[in-house]
Enzyme design. Structure first.
Site, PDB file in Angstrom:
ATOM      1  N   SER A 732      37.359   5.787  89.201  1.00  0.00           N
ATOM      2  CA  SER A 732      37.557   7.349  89.522  1.00  0.00           C
ATOM      3  C   SER A 732      37.911   7.153  90.962  1.00  0.00           C
ATOM      4  CB  SER A 732      36.277   8.113  89.210  1.00  0.00           C
ATOM      5  OG  SER A 732      35.105   7.466  90.203  1.00  0.00           O
ATOM      6  N   LYS A 769      31.620   9.567  94.387  1.00  0.00           N
ATOM      7  CA  LYS A 769      32.804  10.242  94.655  1.00  0.00           C
ATOM      8  C   LYS A 769      32.852  10.729  96.316  1.00  0.00           C
ATOM      9  CE  LYS A 769      33.707  11.233  90.115  1.00  0.00           C
ATOM     10  NZ  LYS A 769      33.016  10.519  89.615  1.00  0.00           N
TER      11      LYS A 769
END
Ligand SMILES: Nc1ncnc2c1ncn2[C@@H]1O[C@H](COP(=O)(O)OP(=O)(O)OP(=O)(O)O)[C@@H](O)[C@H]1O
Length: 810
Positions: A732, A769
């Site tokens: 990601s 993230k």
């Protein structure tokens, strides 16, 4: 050329009677002598009868000095011109030229018919004298025509030393004789009947010559001395004696006799005993200056720096004289200092025949022609017949030659010079070839009797030293058949096999040092000598580790199998592949293996170089079959990788580092800034634990509980005890350059700033993230367009830590 301080001081010294300038080869002794003349002329020749004499020993040097003057730069010419051209009170001559002048005066007064005997007359006369004395000395076997040359030499020596009566001859230590016959006596015992017979022979020989209206050269010297002493005309206010170590006692006494001792006079002895190569010389044999009436205490000046040759050539030459106790023990020995001028190491080759040596000269000279003028090249050998042979051979091949004899040679002619070792003294050339450094020639053992064996060796060692120190830039040495024992005294690491190659000359490797014995069918074979020498060269000179070498390396040529004598392997992308093939033949058997080698090389795309050698000849080719100078030295990247390499991105300062970790010792790390290439000093790396993967998040346990750790520089972390390493599992964050498998360095903290990459825990699952608070909600942004951002209420998101760096394997 600018003189150095020590040279200038000597040039400008106030004259104060006798002095000694001693110095190593090439230290500027001759240069200083020349400059001193113009200084003395300007400042210390006030009266019209003041004359200056520069005297040399051999004629070639004299001619060379004249030649060098002409070449001096314009600024210096101003000074020199005064004495070179217009001024008549400077004389530059060889010692014999001056003495012949006095001898002529003598003969004009006493016997105008007197002539100097040639060699044939000397031999005829000595045989006559022997014949006449044999009856008187029936027990002296030496009195035989077969010892004529020995006896003539001994008579020469007696005269050179100015020995006038038998009693002195009976008592004197006989040092320095080197030209005995093959069966000459082993010792001329003091107070013996043999010495008596020799002295009587000398007298008879002189009488017989006189009857024929002749004198030999040494008697000519004695008569010249006698004449000089008699007329007492002391013509020279200043005398400079270059190469004074070569003069005989009588010659030195003669110079004293013509030296005018005024308050401002000077007699300067310029000497280097290491270059004393004449057996009849007086001072060169280590005798004190007091024996000719000069006490040199406090009157010697020393020149130690060799300006002529490169450090590489000097080192080899000094290595040679260091083996000689007689040279090192001499009180006048000057320890040479090296100057920082580097060049090619001396090249040494040996050949099985004169023709092969000649072929080598021809090929090298043809190559050298691209960089040097022919007149910059000089071939030197001990004996005249050897240089004449070489000159003839080269002429036949279309290479013009100039043999430098006593007659006035032309140093400027476009031709390769050739000269004997004795005559090259004092001269210099950019390129020197020392030919025929053969056993039997150097030293000439056939000429030595046991009494003087050491002296002969010392004299010939000095000859080689003189020859080696003549080269400005490039020195070649070669032998035909058995090499002179002196060459073995030079450290082989200082010599090269060929130009522009690191390879050393062939040497026999002791069988106890043989490598790969278990893989070799016949360790006693002659071919094995060459293979083991090449293996030794690959390991010691080219620094290939033994485990990169293979012998009898199998190659497949179509349906046939072949075996390469030596294969040097290297690693390419982790794969071990052949890099250099070597084919060897037994010594001097020719490099017929070259075509074989080419076909072996063609069996693999990896092989870049091939060597075919028989120890005497060599061909080094690349994979296109083109001759090259050398093979490469072993490079670090040829070796199997011993380090894990990663790149660390420090997100705190946006710098990138290479992170190298030793495969065997993870604590051994090397950190290099990828922009500046600076390697960081890592005194005390700290340990950070690898605790799991990102999905698991940062555990609460203490660091000590983890066994897997990384050693890193302290400044990469904020605080060691709060830093953890996690392995990235998902993709990601790939747009931030964080790949699955990478290790992220995380600082444990519960808060974050907008834009930080964080490890956040949502529903007990950790994720990595980008953190972006938006009022009461938080956006967790992936760096991969395939994933959607996550929006959460602030109270549902727990910040576990902030990513401060990424370690990525390459
Ligand atoms: N101060 C200096 N700077 C640069 N070159 C120098 C200097 N002194 C001498 N040389 C050069 O060094 C070489 C050797 O000088 P020179 O022939 O005078 O030495 P030498 O001591 O007489 O040598 P040898 O005894 O070996 O014949 C010459 O080429 C000379 O031009």
């Amino acid at each position: 050329m600018k003189l150095n301080v020590e040279q200038r001081k000597i040039v400008e010294l106030e004259p104060n009677g006798h002095m000694l300038i001693k110095g190593v080869a090439g230290s500027g002794k001759t240069t200083v002598a020349i400059r001193r003349i113009s200084f003395l002329q300007t400042h210390y020749c006030p009266e019209s009868d003041d004359n200056i004499l520069l005297v040399t020993f051999n004629r070639t040097l004299l001619n060379y000095i004249h030649h060098q003057y002409k070449k001096l730069e314009d600024e210096e010419k101003g000074d020199l011109a005064t004495w070179l051209t217009g001024n008549q009170n400077v004389t530059i001559k060889t010692i014999n030229q001056i003495m012949i002048g006095h001898f002529k005066d003598y003969s004009n007064q006493h016997n105008p018919e007197l002539n100097i005997a040639d060699q044939r007359a000397e031999y005829a006369t000595i045989e006559q004298a022997i014949d006449q004395l044999q009856e008187e000395f029936p027990n002296i076997k030496l009195l035989s025509p077969k010892y004529s040359s020995f006896l003539l030499d001994e008579i020469d020596w007696i005269k050179s030393c100015g020995i006038q009566d038998e009693e002195t001859y009976q008592q004197i230590d006989r040092i320095g004789r080197s030209t005995g016959g093959r069966n000459a006596p082993q010792k001329l015992t003091k107070n013996s009947q043999t010495r008596e017979a020799i002295f009587r022979l000398k007298e008879r020989y002189d009488q017989l010559l006189e009857i024929k209206g002749l004198v030999d050269f040494k008697t000519m010297n004695l008569l010249a001395l006698q004449q000089a002493q008699k007329i007492g005309k002391k013509k020279y206010t200043h005398i400079i004696i270059d190469e004074s170590q070569d003069l005989t006692k009588v010659q030195l006494q003669f110079l004293t006799a013509i030296y005018a001792n005024k308050p401002y006079s000077s007699i300067t002895f310029v000497a280097d005993n290491t270059q004393s190569i004449y057996s009849h010389s007086w001072l060169g044999k280590g005798r004190a200056y007091t024996t000719i009436g000069y006490d040199m205490s406090g009157r010697a000046r020393v020149l130690t720096k060799n300006y002529r040759t490169t450090t590489e050539i000097s080192k080899a030459a000094y290595g040679l004289i260091e083996h000689d106790e007689q040279i090192m023990g001499n009180v006048d020995y000057v320890k040479p200092a090296l100057i920082d001028r580097h060049g090619h190491a001396p090249i040494y080759r040996f050949f099985l025949s004169h023709e092969k040596q000649l072929q080598f000269f021809k090929e090298e000279i043809n190559h050298l022609k691209q960089e040097y003028r022919l007149e910059d090249i000089c071939i030197v050998a001990k004996e005249k017949r050897l240089i004449e042979d070489i000159a003839m051979g080269l002429e036949k091949e279309g290479i013009p030659t100039e043999v430098l004899h006593d007659r006035k040679p032309d140093f400027t002619r476009e031709a390769v010079n050739l000269v004997t070792m004795h005559s090259i003294k004092g001269l210099e050339f950019k390129v020197i070839f020392l030919a025929h450094l053969d056993e039997g020639v150097l030293p000439n053992t056939a000429q030595a009797d046991i009494e003087d064996e050491e002296t002969v060796a010392t004299e010939d060692r000095k000859l080689l030293y003189v020859g080696m120190t003549r080269a400005n830039e490039l020195l070649y040495m070669s032998s035909v058949k058995r090499p002179s024992k002196f060459l073995k005294e030079i450290d082989p690491d200082l010599l090269r096999f060929k130009r522009n190659s690191a390879l050393r000359t062939f040497q026999i490797v002791a069988m106890s040092e043989y490598k790969f014995k278990d893989r070799i069918a016949n360790v006693n074979s002659k071919e094995e000598l060459i293979r083991q020498w090449m293996i030794q060269q690959l390991i010691h000179t080219y620094k290939y580790p033994e485990n990169l070498l293979e012998v009898e390396y199998e190659v497949q040529q179509f349906s046939k199998r072949g075996y390469v004598d030596i294969a040097v392997m290297r690693y390419v992308n982790g794969e071990r592949v052949p890099f250099i093939f070597v084919e060897t033949k037994s010594l001097g058997n020719g490099i017929t293996a070259k075509s074989q080698l080419t076909s072996y090389i063609n069996t693999s795309n990896h092989v870049q170089y091939g060597i075919a050698t028989d120890g005497i000849n060599i061909a080094i080719i690349d994979h296109n079959d083109k001759e090259v100078n050398d093979i490469p030295m072993c490079q670090p990247h040829f070796l199997p990788e011993t380090k894990y390499k990663s790149i660390y991105k420090n997100l705190r300062n946006n710098k990138e580092y290479d992170y190298l970790q030793d495969k065997d010792d993870p604590e051994l790390i090397e950190i290099k800034d990828r922009v500046t290439d600076l390697v960081q000093d890592l005194d005390q790396p700290i340990q950070v634990p690898i605790v799991g993967n990102v999905a698991a998040g940062i555990p609460s346990a203490a660091i000590e509980d983890y066994q897997d750790t990384l050693f890193v520089p302290e400044e990469w972390v904020i605080q060691a005890q709060d830093t953890f390493v996690l392995q990235v599992t998902g993709d990601s964050m790939i747009d931030e350059g964080i790949q699955p498998g990478d290790l992220v360095f995380v600082h444990r903290q519960q808060t974050a700033n907008s834009g930080d990459i964080v490890i956040a825990v949502i529903d007990q699952e950790a994720t990595m993230k980008k953190y972006m608070p938006m009022g009461s909600t938080i956006l967790l942004l992936p760096a991969n367009t395939n994933y959607e951002p996550i929006q959460m209420n602030a109270e549902d998101v727990f910040i576990n830590g902030k990513v401060i760096g990424v370690l990525q394997k390459v």
